[in-house]
Design an enzyme around this catalytic site. Structure first.
Site, PDB file in Angstrom:
ATOM      1  N   SER A 132       0.837  -1.197   0.000  1.00 20.86           N
ATOM      2  CA  SER A 132       0.000   0.000   0.000  1.00 20.86           C
ATOM      3  C   SER A 132       0.875   1.251   0.000  1.00 20.86           C
ATOM      4  O   SER A 132       2.071   1.178  -0.319  1.00 20.86           O
ATOM      5  CB  SER A 132      -0.936  -0.010   1.218  1.00 20.86           C
ATOM      6  OG  SER A 132      -1.910   0.997   1.082  1.00 20.86           O
ATOM      7  N   ASN A 133       0.303   2.374   0.345  1.00 16.87           N
ATOM      8  CA  ASN A 133       1.057   3.630   0.394  1.00 16.87           C
ATOM      9  C   ASN A 133       0.536   4.461   1.562  1.00 16.87           C
ATOM     10  O   ASN A 133      -0.330   4.019   2.309  1.00 16.87           O
ATOM     11  CB  ASN A 133       0.922   4.380  -0.940  1.00 16.87           C
ATOM     12  CG  ASN A 133      -0.531   4.647  -1.271  1.00 16.87           C
ATOM     13  OD1 ASN A 133      -1.208   5.365  -0.563  1.00 16.87           O
ATOM     14  ND2 ASN A 133      -1.015   4.034  -2.353  1.00 16.87           N
ATOM     15  N   ARG A 134       1.065   5.678   1.699  1.00 14.28           N
ATOM     16  CA  ARG A 134       0.788   6.456   2.920  1.00 14.28           C
ATOM     17  C   ARG A 134      -0.461   7.315   2.832  1.00 14.28           C
ATOM     18  O   ARG A 134      -0.703   8.145   3.709  1.00 14.28           O
ATOM     19  CB  ARG A 134       2.005   7.338   3.237  1.00 14.28           C
ATOM     20  CG  ARG A 134       3.219   6.543   3.688  1.00 14.28           C
ATOM     21  CD  ARG A 134       4.427   7.446   3.835  1.00 14.28           C
ATOM     22  NE  ARG A 134       4.082   8.708   4.458  1.00 14.28           N
ATOM     23  CZ  ARG A 134       4.521   9.895   4.051  1.00 14.28           C
ATOM     24  NH1 ARG A 134       5.321   9.980   3.007  1.00 14.28           N
ATOM     25  NH2 ARG A 134       4.160  10.994   4.683  1.00 14.28           N
ATOM     26  N   SER A 135      -1.274   7.148   1.810  1.00 18.77           N
ATOM     27  CA  SER A 135      -2.467   8.003   1.700  1.00 18.77           C
ATOM     28  C   SER A 135      -3.430   7.743   2.868  1.00 18.77           C
ATOM     29  O   SER A 135      -3.801   6.609   3.147  1.00 18.77           O
ATOM     30  CB  SER A 135      -3.179   7.746   0.379  1.00 18.77           C
ATOM     31  OG  SER A 135      -4.416   8.411   0.372  1.00 18.77           O
TER      32      SER A 135
ATOM     33  N   ALA B  43      -4.739   7.440  -3.987  1.00 22.29           N
ATOM     34  CA  ALA B  43      -3.415   7.001  -4.413  1.00 22.29           C
ATOM     35  C   ALA B  43      -3.553   5.517  -4.767  1.00 22.29           C
ATOM     36  O   ALA B  43      -3.555   4.651  -3.885  1.00 22.29           O
ATOM     37  CB  ALA B  43      -2.406   7.218  -3.298  1.00 22.29           C
TER      38      ALA B  43
END
Ligand code: PMT
Length: 413
Positions: free
Chosen positions: A210-213, A278
Site C-alpha cells: 500500500s502507500n501512505r495516503s 493514491a
C-alpha cells in the site's frame, strides 16, 4: 434560492442556556422564511432565557423541551431520525461537553445521539470559557467526528464585558445552515464521484502492498462538495467513519480492481469525477492462499500493473462530464503534472509536491498547483478543505462552461 427548494428539509434547532438564546429566535424565523421545516428543541435551562411559546409561534411545529412529554413516547428518536440537519445555537460550554461525552440526559442531547444527520454547533460563551483548553479540546473532538462549527464572534458579551465568545450573527448562521442543506450551493443538482485513500494489494491473507495516503484530501473534497450542494459518492479505502449526510453514499474498497469497479458504476451517473486516491501502480501477480512464513524461505514477489482507473474513466467520459486527477510528485512536480494532464486526458490535474513539508500524504494541510488547459493556479500551504474549495471552484467554472456550450449547440440546431 426559491423557498420551494428547501420546503422538505427538516432542521432540528437546538437552543441551550446562554444569554444569546434570544438570537436563536431570529435564526428560527429566518430559516422558516427560507422554507425550511424547523423543529425547535430547548434544553430545560434554556427556558430560563427564552420561552417555548415564542419558538412554537414562529417554528414549523411546537417547540419541545422534555424527554418525557406525555404526547410522544420517544420524541428524541423521531426528531433525530427525521432531521436533515441538527443545529445547536447557542451551544454552551456545558452542552458541548455533554454532547462530546455522549450523554443523553435531556431531549436535545438524546436527539443528537439518535441522529445520523449532519450537526452544526454555534458556540457562545464568555471569552475565558471559550479559550479554556477543555472547551477547545471538546470542540476539536467534535470536529474530528465531523461536526461543523460556526465559531463565536468578537463583541459585547453579558455583564458589560467584551471579547470573543459572542454568538455568530443569525444571518451568518442561517447562511451556513442553508449551505449545509445544499439548497443554495453552486454544486446543487450535480453528482460528484470522489475516490480517496491508498489501495491495498494483498500478498497473502495478512499482508498487503500500500502507500501512505490517509484519505484526508479525498474526504475533504467529498465534504466540501456536499456543503456546496452536490450528491456525492465517496469511494474510499479508509475505514474510519465518514459523517453521515443525506446526499452522501460511501463505497468501501480495498484494491485497485475494487476501486475501478466502484468508480465505473459511480461515473455513469456523475457530472464530476475526482480521483484523489493514491492507486497502487503494481500488485502481486499471485496472492498466497495462506500466510507466508519464514519456513517458506524469502518469497519472490512478482508484480504486475494495476488498471489505470483514471484513463478508463476518461475513455468512457459522459458528455459534459468534468474529470479531475491528482498527481503526487517529488521531482519537477508541475512539469510532470502538465504531461500527466495531457497523457491522461483529464480537465484538471492537481499536483502536490509530496516531498515538501506539510504537503500531501497524511498531513491535515496541503499545497497544490491546479493545472488547467491553458493556465495554472497555485494554492499555497493551507488546509485540505481549502484545497478542496479551490479545486471545486475550478470544477464549477468548467461545468458552467460546458453548460454554456450545450446551450449554444441547442440554439444552433
Ligand atoms: O490521502 P491523503 O493522505 O490526504 O493524501 C493526499 C494525496 C497525496 C494521496 C492526494 O493529494 C494525491 O496526490 N492523490 C493522487 C496520488 C497518485 O496516485 O498520484 P499518481 O501521480 O500516481 O496518479 C495520477 C492520477 O492517476 C491520480 O488521480 C490517481 O488516482 C490516478 N491513478 C493512478 C494509478 C492507477 N493505477 N490508476 C489511477 O487512476
Amino acid at each position: 434560492m426559491a423557498a420551494s427548494e428547501t420546503r422538505s428539509k427538516r432542521v432540528v434547532l437546538g437552543v441551550t442556556a446562554g444569554i444569546s438564546a434570544y438570537k436563536a429566535i431570529e435564526v428560527c424565523r429566518r430559516l422558516v422564511d427560507a422554507g425550511v421545516h424547523v423543529a425547535p428543541v430547548l434544553t430545560p435551562d434554556a427556558l430560563r432565557f427564552v420561552g417555548v411559546a415564542t419558538f412554537s409561534a414562529l417554528a414549523s411545529e411546537p417547540a419541545q423541551s422534555t424527554l418525557f412529554d406525555a404526547s410522544q413516547a420517544i420524541p428524541h428518536t423521531s426528531l433525530g431520525q427525521s432531521a436533515d440537519l441538527v443545529v445547536v445555537a447557542p451551544a454552551t460550554a456545558d452542552f458541548l461537553a455533554r454532547y462530546a461525552a455522549g450523554m443523553a440526559n435531556d431531549l436535545l442531547s438524546a436527539t443528537l445521539l439518535a441522529t445520523r444527520a449532519p450537526v452544526l454547533v454555534c458556540p457562545a460563551m464568555h471569552t475565558e470559557m471559550w479559550e479554556h483548553p477543555s472547551v477547545q479540546e471538546t470542540l476539536a473532538t467534535l470536529v474530528r467526528r465531523g461536526v461543523a462549527v460556526v465559531p463565536p464572534e468578537e463583541g459585547a458579551l453579558a455583564a458589560g464585558d467584551r471579547g470573543i465568545g459572542r454568538l455568530a450573527d443569525p444571518a451568518s448562521i442561517v447562511a451556513v445552515v442553508l449551505g449545509m442543506l445544499g439548497s443554495n450551493g453552486d454544486l446543487a443538482g450535480r453528482r460528484v464521484a470522489v475516490s480517496a485513500g491508498g489501495t491495498r494489494e494483498p500478498l497473502d491473507p495478512v499482508r498487503h502492498l500500500s502507500n501512505r495516503s490517509s484519505g484526508k484530501q479525498g474526504h475533504a473534497l467529498a465534504a466540501v462538495a456536499l456543503r456546496r450542494g452536490a450528491e456525492v459518492a465517496l469511494v474510499t479505502t479508509v475505514g474510519t467513519p465518514v459523517p453521515a449526510h443525506p446526499r452522501l453514499s460511501v463505497v468501501r474498497v480495498d484494491t485497485a480492481a475494487e476501486m475501478e469497479a466502484a468508480m465505473a458504476i459511480e461515473s455513469e451517473k456523475a457530472d464530476v469525477i475526482v480521483m484523489a486516491a493514491a492507486v497502487a501502480d503494481f500488485r502481486p501477480v499471485h496472492v498466497a492462499g495462506r500466510k507466508l512464513t519464514k519456513d517458506d524461505g524469502i518469497p519472490e514477489i512478482v508484480l504486475e500493473q494495476t488498471p489505470d482507473i483514471l484513463r478508463g474513466l476518461v475513455a468512457h467520459r459522459r458528455p459534459g462530464q468534468v474529470i479531475v486527477g491528482f498527481a503526487a510528485e517529488t521531482d519537477e512536480p508541475v512539469a510532470r503534472a502538465r504531461r500527466k494532464r495531457e497523457s491522461k486526458g483529464v480537465d484538471l490535474m492537481v499536483v502536490n509536491d509530496v516531498g515538501a513539508p506539510g504537503v500531501g500524504f497524511d498531513h491535515d494541510t496541503n499545497a497544490v498547483t491546479i493545472i488547467k488547459e491553458s493556465a495554472e493556479r497555485e494554492v499555497p500551504l493551507t488546509s485540505k478543505e481549502a484545497v478542496a474549495e479551490a479545486v471545486l471552484d475550478e470544477v464549477v467554472e468548467l461545468l458552467d462552461r460546458n453548460d454554456g456550450a450545450d446551450r449554444a449547440r441547442g440554439e444552433d440546431s
